[in-house]
Write an enzyme that holds these catalytic residues in place. Sequence first.
Site, PDB file in Angstrom:
ATOM      1  N   THR A  79      22.466  -8.630  40.697  1.00  0.00           N
ATOM      2  CA  THR A  79      23.995  -8.815  40.978  1.00  0.00           C
ATOM      3  C   THR A  79      24.018  -7.730  42.108  1.00  0.00           C
ATOM      4  O   THR A  79      25.020  -8.131  42.840  1.00  0.00           O
ATOM      5  CB  THR A  79      24.347  -7.865  39.862  1.00  0.00           C
ATOM      6  OG1 THR A  79      23.992  -8.641  38.551  1.00  0.00           O
ATOM      7  CG2 THR A  79      26.077  -7.819  39.751  1.00  0.00           C
ATOM      8  N   THR A 172      16.637 -15.268  34.966  1.00  0.00           N
ATOM      9  CA  THR A 172      15.536 -14.524  34.626  1.00  0.00           C
ATOM     10  C   THR A 172      14.216 -15.641  34.552  1.00  0.00           C
ATOM     11  O   THR A 172      13.159 -15.104  34.553  1.00  0.00           O
ATOM     12  CB  THR A 172      15.572 -13.965  33.229  1.00  0.00           C
ATOM     13  OG1 THR A 172      15.935 -14.870  32.202  1.00  0.00           O
ATOM     14  CG2 THR A 172      16.493 -12.736  32.951  1.00  0.00           C
TER      15      THR A 172
HETATM   16  N1  LIG Z   1      16.719  -2.346  45.137  1.00  0.00           N
HETATM   17  C1  LIG Z   1      17.487  -1.107  44.718  1.00  0.00           C
HETATM   18  N2  LIG Z   1      17.817  -0.407  45.135  1.00  0.00           N
HETATM   19  C2  LIG Z   1      18.614   0.732  44.601  1.00  0.00           C
HETATM   20  N3  LIG Z   1      19.225   0.561  43.363  1.00  0.00           N
HETATM   21  C3  LIG Z   1      19.130  -0.647  42.891  1.00  0.00           C
HETATM   22  C4  LIG Z   1      18.046  -1.633  43.522  1.00  0.00           C
HETATM   23  N4  LIG Z   1      18.234  -2.724  42.601  1.00  0.00           N
HETATM   24  C5  LIG Z   1      18.810  -2.212  41.377  1.00  0.00           C
HETATM   25  N5  LIG Z   1      19.555  -1.213  41.733  1.00  0.00           N
HETATM   26  C6  LIG Z   1      20.325  -0.472  40.655  1.00  0.00           C
HETATM   27  O1  LIG Z   1      20.009  -0.882  39.433  1.00  0.00           O
HETATM   28  C7  LIG Z   1      21.305  -1.210  38.852  1.00  0.00           C
HETATM   29  C8  LIG Z   1      20.985  -2.455  38.065  1.00  0.00           C
HETATM   30  O2  LIG Z   1      21.031  -3.423  39.169  1.00  0.00           O
HETATM   31  P1  LIG Z   1      21.583  -4.983  38.807  1.00  0.00           P
HETATM   32  O3  LIG Z   1      22.684  -4.910  37.902  1.00  0.00           O
HETATM   33  O4  LIG Z   1      21.950  -5.509  40.379  1.00  0.00           O
HETATM   34  O5  LIG Z   1      20.565  -5.638  38.511  1.00  0.00           O
HETATM   35  P2  LIG Z   1      20.401  -7.127  37.873  1.00  0.00           P
HETATM   36  O6  LIG Z   1      18.974  -7.863  38.154  1.00  0.00           O
HETATM   37  O7  LIG Z   1      21.733  -8.097  38.329  1.00  0.00           O
HETATM   38  O8  LIG Z   1      20.667  -6.977  36.252  1.00  0.00           O
HETATM   39  P3  LIG Z   1      20.925  -8.189  35.129  1.00  0.00           P
HETATM   40  O9  LIG Z   1      20.543  -9.321  35.454  1.00  0.00           O
HETATM   41  O10 LIG Z   1      20.893  -7.699  33.918  1.00  0.00           O
HETATM   42  O11 LIG Z   1      22.338  -8.338  35.582  1.00  0.00           O
HETATM   43  C9  LIG Z   1      22.425  -1.075  39.612  1.00  0.00           C
HETATM   44  O12 LIG Z   1      22.918   0.314  39.092  1.00  0.00           O
HETATM   45  C10 LIG Z   1      21.762  -0.780  41.029  1.00  0.00           C
HETATM   46  O13 LIG Z   1      22.472   0.250  41.778  1.00  0.00           O
END
Ligand SMILES: Nc1ncnc2c1ncn2[C@@H]1O[C@H](COP(=O)(O)OP(=O)(O)OP(=O)(O)O)[C@@H](O)[C@H]1O
Length: 366
Positions: A79, A172
């Site tokens: 996201t 996923t």
């Molecule tokens: N590479 C990164 N650097 C810093 N913070 C990160 C990074 N990746 C993710 N985060 C932090 O981790 C949290 C979760 O990230 P995100 O919601 O983008 O994950 P996602 O893969 O979309 O999860 P989902 O599939 O469950 O929605 C966020 O608060 C984000 O700030």
Amino acid sequence: MNWDEDSAAGPMAADRVVSGTADGDDHAVEAALRPKDLGEFVGQERVREQLDLVLRAARARGATADHVLLSGAPGLGKTTLSMIIAAEMGAPIRITSGPAIQHAGDLAAILSSLTEGEVLFLDEIHRMSRPAEEMLYMAMEDFRVDVVVGKGPGATAIPLELPPFTLVGATTRAGLLPPPLRDRFGFTGHMEFYAPAELQRVIHRSAGLLDVAIDEEGAAEIAGRSRGTPRIANRLLRRVRDYAQVKADGLITREIAARALQVYEVDGRGLDRLDRAVLTALLKLFGGGPVGLSTLAVAVGEERETVEEVAEPFLVREGLLARTPRGRIATPAAWDHLGMVPPQQVTGGAGRAGGAGGGQGGLFTE
Ligand SMILES: Nc1ncnc2c1ncn2[C@@H]1O[C@H](COP(=O)(O)OP(=O)(O)OP(=O)(O)O)[C@@H](O)[C@H]1O
């Protein structure tokens, strides 16, 4: 099934502090912690570099960026990356998810209201309905949809032109996407689990934003228990912060982090109560296996799906448990981790392979 960790929550699986999936509490703070551009985004060097090229090239051409597919476990930053793509392109973003799109009409409504260059983030794209998926093929390729009006023999398809947009799909499991859909993405990024040093950087960055005092070793301690996942790292940081405020002077050191995470039953390797219960049963009751999944689930008082989908993926990834045709077996690392000695070693037998207790295989495999 691997990554939908919380799809089958039993007593020990509910509200896990080490779950990769977001809970209500996470949603509240995540917006504040999300990196805003590619430079701030920690780790994922390959995806970042490739994406940077895709976006720069599109900007240079003054064109809308290619459609992007991001695959990887929950909480790795899909996201966040989609928002960065929009920010880097100076475009607005619309966020929705596969399960929210029940009918093709739902998708048509979203697509037809997009503005030129807008980024559409479609989370869990593998869970979209079939008709919506087929509509998406045409929208992605030709920026056009056919809206069907009426029913039966009198139904007519009215073509609707769409402005060029960038679809960012997240899943996923890229392998579950039908090939025609997968092929329509110009770029696919596979998100990997993060190395401890990268998570340490995520933790420092978040601590700064949350105004939390933490030293290097404190951050390293939390990183080592975060299962390669930034979302878990951020969540553990918040739990440890609470502990440091209540039980100490607020500064998170290695000792404070370790004590706090002991309270939350997250061990030095990131295993929680459920993970340890599975491993302990495997070692103590079944001599390290092989043992059938159902038997193992009964032994820990959880549903079979919970053990398979919630505990096992991480145990397998950590090299603590292996799935074999005869059942689950513990690896030497599992014995080490729980401070136990495999039976052969006690009796002076040869080797200490995960097949310890293999004689029980006939009894417990399925
Ligand atoms: N590479 C990164 N650097 C810093 N913070 C990160 C990074 N990746 C993710 N985060 C932090 O981790 C949290 C979760 O990230 P995100 O919601 O983008 O994950 P996602 O893969 O979309 O999860 P989902 O599939 O469950 O929605 C966020 O608060 C984000 O700030």
